[in-house]
Design an enzyme around this catalytic site. Structure first.
Site, PDB file in Angstrom:
ATOM      1  N   HIS A 122     -20.805  -0.508 -49.173  1.00 34.72           N
ATOM      2  CA  HIS A 122     -20.446  -1.260 -48.224  1.00 34.72           C
ATOM      3  C   HIS A 122     -20.021  -2.723 -48.903  1.00 34.72           C
ATOM      4  O   HIS A 122     -19.448  -2.686 -49.218  1.00 34.72           O
ATOM      5  CB  HIS A 122     -22.130  -1.708 -48.141  1.00 34.72           C
ATOM      6  CG  HIS A 122     -21.583  -2.252 -47.127  1.00 34.72           C
ATOM      7  ND1 HIS A 122     -22.712  -2.047 -45.590  1.00 34.72           N
ATOM      8  CD2 HIS A 122     -21.131  -3.337 -45.677  1.00 34.72           C
ATOM      9  CE1 HIS A 122     -22.564  -2.265 -44.280  1.00 34.72           C
ATOM     10  NE2 HIS A 122     -21.207  -3.307 -44.806  1.00 34.72           N
ATOM     11  N   GLU A 167     -18.600   1.699 -42.532  1.00 34.58           N
ATOM     12  CA  GLU A 167     -17.018   1.063 -41.853  1.00 34.58           C
ATOM     13  C   GLU A 167     -16.085   1.624 -42.712  1.00 34.58           C
ATOM     14  O   GLU A 167     -14.927  -0.028 -43.031  1.00 34.58           O
ATOM     15  CB  GLU A 167     -17.577  -0.339 -41.241  1.00 34.58           C
ATOM     16  CG  GLU A 167     -18.813  -0.340 -40.198  1.00 34.58           C
ATOM     17  CD  GLU A 167     -19.137  -1.977 -39.932  1.00 34.58           C
ATOM     18  OE1 GLU A 167     -17.946  -2.558 -40.289  1.00 34.58           O
ATOM     19  OE2 GLU A 167     -19.826  -2.270 -39.210  1.00 34.58           O
ATOM     20  N   TYR A 295     -21.120  -3.430 -31.514  1.00 37.61           N
ATOM     21  CA  TYR A 295     -21.527  -5.014 -31.989  1.00 37.61           C
ATOM     22  C   TYR A 295     -20.801  -5.521 -30.019  1.00 37.61           C
ATOM     23  O   TYR A 295     -22.030  -6.619 -29.479  1.00 37.61           O
ATOM     24  CB  TYR A 295     -20.978  -5.715 -32.470  1.00 37.61           C
ATOM     25  CG  TYR A 295     -21.614  -5.019 -34.220  1.00 37.61           C
ATOM     26  CD1 TYR A 295     -22.978  -6.588 -34.503  1.00 37.61           C
ATOM     27  CD2 TYR A 295     -21.247  -4.877 -35.301  1.00 37.61           C
ATOM     28  CE1 TYR A 295     -23.700  -6.170 -35.529  1.00 37.61           C
ATOM     29  CE2 TYR A 295     -22.081  -4.355 -35.562  1.00 37.61           C
ATOM     30  CZ  TYR A 295     -23.469  -4.996 -36.153  1.00 37.61           C
ATOM     31  OH  TYR A 295     -23.988  -5.346 -37.604  1.00 37.61           O
ATOM     32  N   GLU A 364     -26.591   0.276 -36.704  1.00 36.05           N
ATOM     33  CA  GLU A 364     -25.826  -1.573 -36.866  1.00 36.05           C
ATOM     34  C   GLU A 364     -26.143  -1.677 -35.395  1.00 36.05           C
ATOM     35  O   GLU A 364     -25.254  -1.034 -34.443  1.00 36.05           O
ATOM     36  CB  GLU A 364     -24.706  -1.728 -37.443  1.00 36.05           C
ATOM     37  CG  GLU A 364     -25.064  -2.373 -39.417  1.00 36.05           C
ATOM     38  CD  GLU A 364     -23.914  -2.396 -39.870  1.00 36.05           C
ATOM     39  OE1 GLU A 364     -22.951  -3.295 -39.304  1.00 36.05           O
ATOM     40  OE2 GLU A 364     -23.720  -1.836 -40.980  1.00 36.05           O
ATOM     41  N   TRP A 410     -28.947  -5.216 -37.530  1.00 36.34           N
ATOM     42  CA  TRP A 410     -28.267  -5.675 -38.000  1.00 36.34           C
ATOM     43  C   TRP A 410     -28.668  -7.445 -37.717  1.00 36.34           C
ATOM     44  O   TRP A 410     -28.455  -7.534 -36.801  1.00 36.34           O
ATOM     45  CB  TRP A 410     -26.834  -5.966 -38.105  1.00 36.34           C
ATOM     46  CG  TRP A 410     -26.537  -6.743 -38.835  1.00 36.34           C
ATOM     47  CD1 TRP A 410     -25.748  -7.638 -39.312  1.00 36.34           C
ATOM     48  CD2 TRP A 410     -25.807  -6.187 -40.928  1.00 36.34           C
ATOM     49  NE1 TRP A 410     -25.170  -7.791 -40.790  1.00 36.34           N
ATOM     50  CE2 TRP A 410     -25.513  -6.966 -40.992  1.00 36.34           C
ATOM     51  CE3 TRP A 410     -26.155  -4.557 -41.471  1.00 36.34           C
ATOM     52  CZ2 TRP A 410     -24.841  -7.155 -42.691  1.00 36.34           C
ATOM     53  CZ3 TRP A 410     -25.786  -4.955 -42.529  1.00 36.34           C
ATOM     54  CH2 TRP A 410     -25.235  -5.802 -42.920  1.00 36.34           C
ATOM     55  N   GLU A 417     -21.547 -13.829 -44.568  1.00 36.98           N
ATOM     56  CA  GLU A 417     -21.276 -12.545 -43.088  1.00 36.98           C
ATOM     57  C   GLU A 417     -19.840 -12.848 -43.973  1.00 36.98           C
ATOM     58  O   GLU A 417     -18.585 -13.566 -42.866  1.00 36.98           O
ATOM     59  CB  GLU A 417     -21.326 -12.947 -41.565  1.00 36.98           C
ATOM     60  CG  GLU A 417     -20.926 -12.737 -40.852  1.00 36.98           C
ATOM     61  CD  GLU A 417     -20.540 -11.293 -40.823  1.00 36.98           C
ATOM     62  OE1 GLU A 417     -21.700 -10.657 -40.840  1.00 36.98           O
ATOM     63  OE2 GLU A 417     -20.143 -10.937 -39.865  1.00 36.98           O
ATOM     64  N   TRP A 418     -19.278 -12.154 -44.980  1.00 38.02           N
ATOM     65  CA  TRP A 418     -17.270 -11.673 -45.246  1.00 38.02           C
ATOM     66  C   TRP A 418     -16.822 -12.564 -45.508  1.00 38.02           C
ATOM     67  O   TRP A 418     -17.353 -14.222 -45.851  1.00 38.02           O
ATOM     68  CB  TRP A 418     -17.192 -10.448 -44.495  1.00 38.02           C
ATOM     69  CG  TRP A 418     -18.495  -9.472 -44.445  1.00 38.02           C
ATOM     70  CD1 TRP A 418     -19.107  -8.797 -43.713  1.00 38.02           C
ATOM     71  CD2 TRP A 418     -18.422  -8.396 -45.900  1.00 38.02           C
ATOM     72  NE1 TRP A 418     -19.512  -7.888 -43.940  1.00 38.02           N
ATOM     73  CE2 TRP A 418     -19.442  -7.918 -45.678  1.00 38.02           C
ATOM     74  CE3 TRP A 418     -18.214  -8.564 -47.221  1.00 38.02           C
ATOM     75  CZ2 TRP A 418     -20.059  -7.108 -46.014  1.00 38.02           C
ATOM     76  CZ3 TRP A 418     -18.931  -8.080 -47.972  1.00 38.02           C
ATOM     77  CH2 TRP A 418     -19.968  -6.688 -47.680  1.00 38.02           C
TER      78      TRP A 418
HETATM   79  O1  IFM Z   1     -22.339  -8.022 -41.385  1.00 35.22           O
HETATM   80  C1  IFM Z   1     -21.333  -7.398 -40.416  1.00 35.22           C
HETATM   81  C2  IFM Z   1     -21.436  -6.215 -41.539  1.00 35.22           C
HETATM   82  O2  IFM Z   1     -21.708  -6.103 -42.928  1.00 35.22           O
HETATM   83  C3  IFM Z   1     -21.238  -4.770 -41.148  1.00 35.22           C
HETATM   84  N1  IFM Z   1     -20.735  -4.194 -40.172  1.00 35.22           N
HETATM   85  C4  IFM Z   1     -21.552  -5.581 -39.182  1.00 35.22           C
HETATM   86  C5  IFM Z   1     -21.823  -6.623 -39.590  1.00 35.22           C
HETATM   87  C6  IFM Z   1     -21.707  -8.150 -38.761  1.00 35.22           C
HETATM   88  O3  IFM Z   1     -19.850  -8.497 -38.524  1.00 35.22           O
END
Ligand code: IFM
Length: 462
Positions: A122, A167, A295, A364, A410, A417-418
């Site tokens: 991941h 992803e 999403y 997710e 999720w 959050e990156w």
């Molecule tokens: O937080 C991310 C996750 O790491 C990968 N999928 C989308 C999520 C929300 O942006």
């Protein structure tokens, strides 16, 4: 509560997380640096300069977190293994301390009656491999297979369901095309090359997992773009975004070929000579399930006159510079994304129609919202509505024949959050980033009650 009749009795309700987003403890027990450590410590790359150095401190608080998992009544918990904890430099012997941490996690879940679902990658590539080319190098795919086998040799007796990559589109196209994510490169050819090497890593990884554990159930998780042409749009934008956003992975992984239209659309960017003889046969390993992260949806249209030459606007979609995504129609989540559960239903039904033999899993789905914190309680009705409508969409897809085996919210916890750091909260459980105190949100309580209701119904029928 959404209607749930029609779900198979063994449908899994779970929640998901990822190592770098929750673990913290980045310099503990010999963990090596990952590309996300380097990226997040580079000024200007993340909001407020946030890093995953401490994250939610799950590394030390996993037992408390798994008590929460058990309290929510989750059937399964999806987490990722940090490659740099296992091989700090991305190669060589597995580090016992790293393996021991994940053994503690897996045993902690099993002790609480929760099925572990492990993702091998991941996004936290060991930085040492990045310095040798990262996903631009074919060798990284072989390194990944070697890492996979070392993990499966130790954990494979307790983990049944494995995911190779989470992803890979984000790793390839946000990491090498738009540069929004680590390692932060901005080049269309590099994004396509990285996508191929991630595909190869997936294929080699599946082979490695099965060589180690013939009984392993193996999947990959894709964030598939649900994109439609804007009404009246005369360009075939949706087809082109689908090619470089989805079929660049589903083509080789599930059909053993790169789609002809993708090769055509990107011919001015690359000749695809990084695809070697025999690669596609390696990539197209039979899978036990396909993970789907969903999403939001998109509408695509031609770029307004005069703007189509802007190389930045569609940098994550090589070959699509003349297209634009339309602004989302409200209501929006805190990420600025639209809320379109029908698109999830269509995605699941379409995938089942196109690849009828592969069970699906929503690995997710969830939403960030600015939660309201009151005395001892976190009010998040908007998240409850989001989850409810998307679970309802999943159930509708099942009742239309899609073979969907599970749904993972999720996320279990608010987390890193990156590039947006800690500014967006997706959790069923709130994390106070000063004290690390956890509080189950109303959505967590709602999810627990939903799972209880579904199980009680299954028991009545059984
Ligand atoms: O937080 C991310 C996750 O790491 C990968 N999928 C989308 C999520 C929300 O942006």
């Amino acid at each position: 509560m959404p209607p749930t009749s029609g779900l198979p009795a063994d449908f899994l309700f779970g929640a998901a997380t990822a190592a770098y987003q929750i673990e913290g403890a980045v310099a503990v027990d010999g963990r090596g640096a990952s590309i996300w450590d380097v990226f997040s410590h580079t000024p200007g790359k993340t909001l407020n300069g946030d890093t995953g150095d401490r994250a939610t401190d799950h590394y030390h608080r996993w037992a408390e977190d798994f008590d929460l998992v058990a309290g929510l009544g989750l059937d399964a918990y999806r987490f990722s293994i940090a490659w740099p904890r296992i091989q700090p430099d991305g190669r060589g012997a597995a580090r016992p301390e790293g393996l021991a941490f994940y053994e503690r996690l897996v045993d902690g879940l099993l002790d609480r009656g929760v099925q572990p679902v492990a993702t091998l990658y991941h996004w936290d590539l060991p930085q040492a491999l990045q310095e040798e080319g990262g996903w631009l190098s074919r060798e990284t795919a072989s390194r990944f297979a070697d890492y996979a086998v070392r993990v499966a040799d130790v954990l494979g007796d307790r983990i049944r369901l494995w995911t190779t990559l989470n992803e890979p589109w984000c790793s390839a196209f946000l990491g090498h095309g738009s540069g929004e994510m680590a390692p932060g490169l901005r080049d269309g050819e590099s994004a396509l090359r990285a996508a191929h090497h991630l595909n190869l890593a997936h294929g080699l990884g599946v082979q490695a997992l099965r060589a180690s554990r013939p009984d392993a159930e193996v999947s990959v998780t894709l964030n598939l773009h649900t994109v439609r042409d804007a009404p009246g749009s005369k360009v075939d934008g949706a087809r082109r975004v689908d090619a470089v956003g989805n079929r660049v992975f589903t083509g080789p992984m599930l059909r053993g070929e790169y789609p002809a239209d993708l090769l055509r659309d990107t011919a001015a960017i690359t000749d695809w000579s990084f695809v070697h003889d025999g690669d596609l046969a390696v990539i197209a390993q039979p899978l036990d399930s396909l993970g789907v992260n969903y999403y939001h949806s998109e509408l695509v249209a031609p770029a307004p006159a005069g703007e189509s030459a802007d190389p930045d606007a569609m940098a994550a979609f090589p070959g699509c510079a003349d297209l634009r995504f339309l602004p989302y129609e409200p209501p929006l989540t805190d990420m600025g994304w639209n809320i379109d559960p029908d698109a999830l239903e269509e995605l699941l039904v379409d995938l089942h129609t196109e690849f009828p033999g592969i069970p699906l899993m929503v690995t997710e789905n969830g939403a960030a919202f600015p939660d309201v914190v009151t005395e001892g309680r976190v009010l998040d009705d908007d998240r409850i509505a989001y989850l409810s409508s998307h679970i309802a969409a999943t159930v509708r897809a099942v009742n239309r024949g899609a073979d969907v085996r599970g749904y993972f919210a999720w996320s279990l916890l608010d987390n890193f959050e990156w590039a947006l750091g800690y500014s967006k909260r997706f959790g069923l459980v709130r994390v106070d980033y000063d004290t690390f105190e956890r509080t189950v949100k109303d959505s967590g309580i709602w999810y627990r009650d939903l799972i209880r209701t579904v199980k009680a119904g299954a028991d009545d029928e059984g």
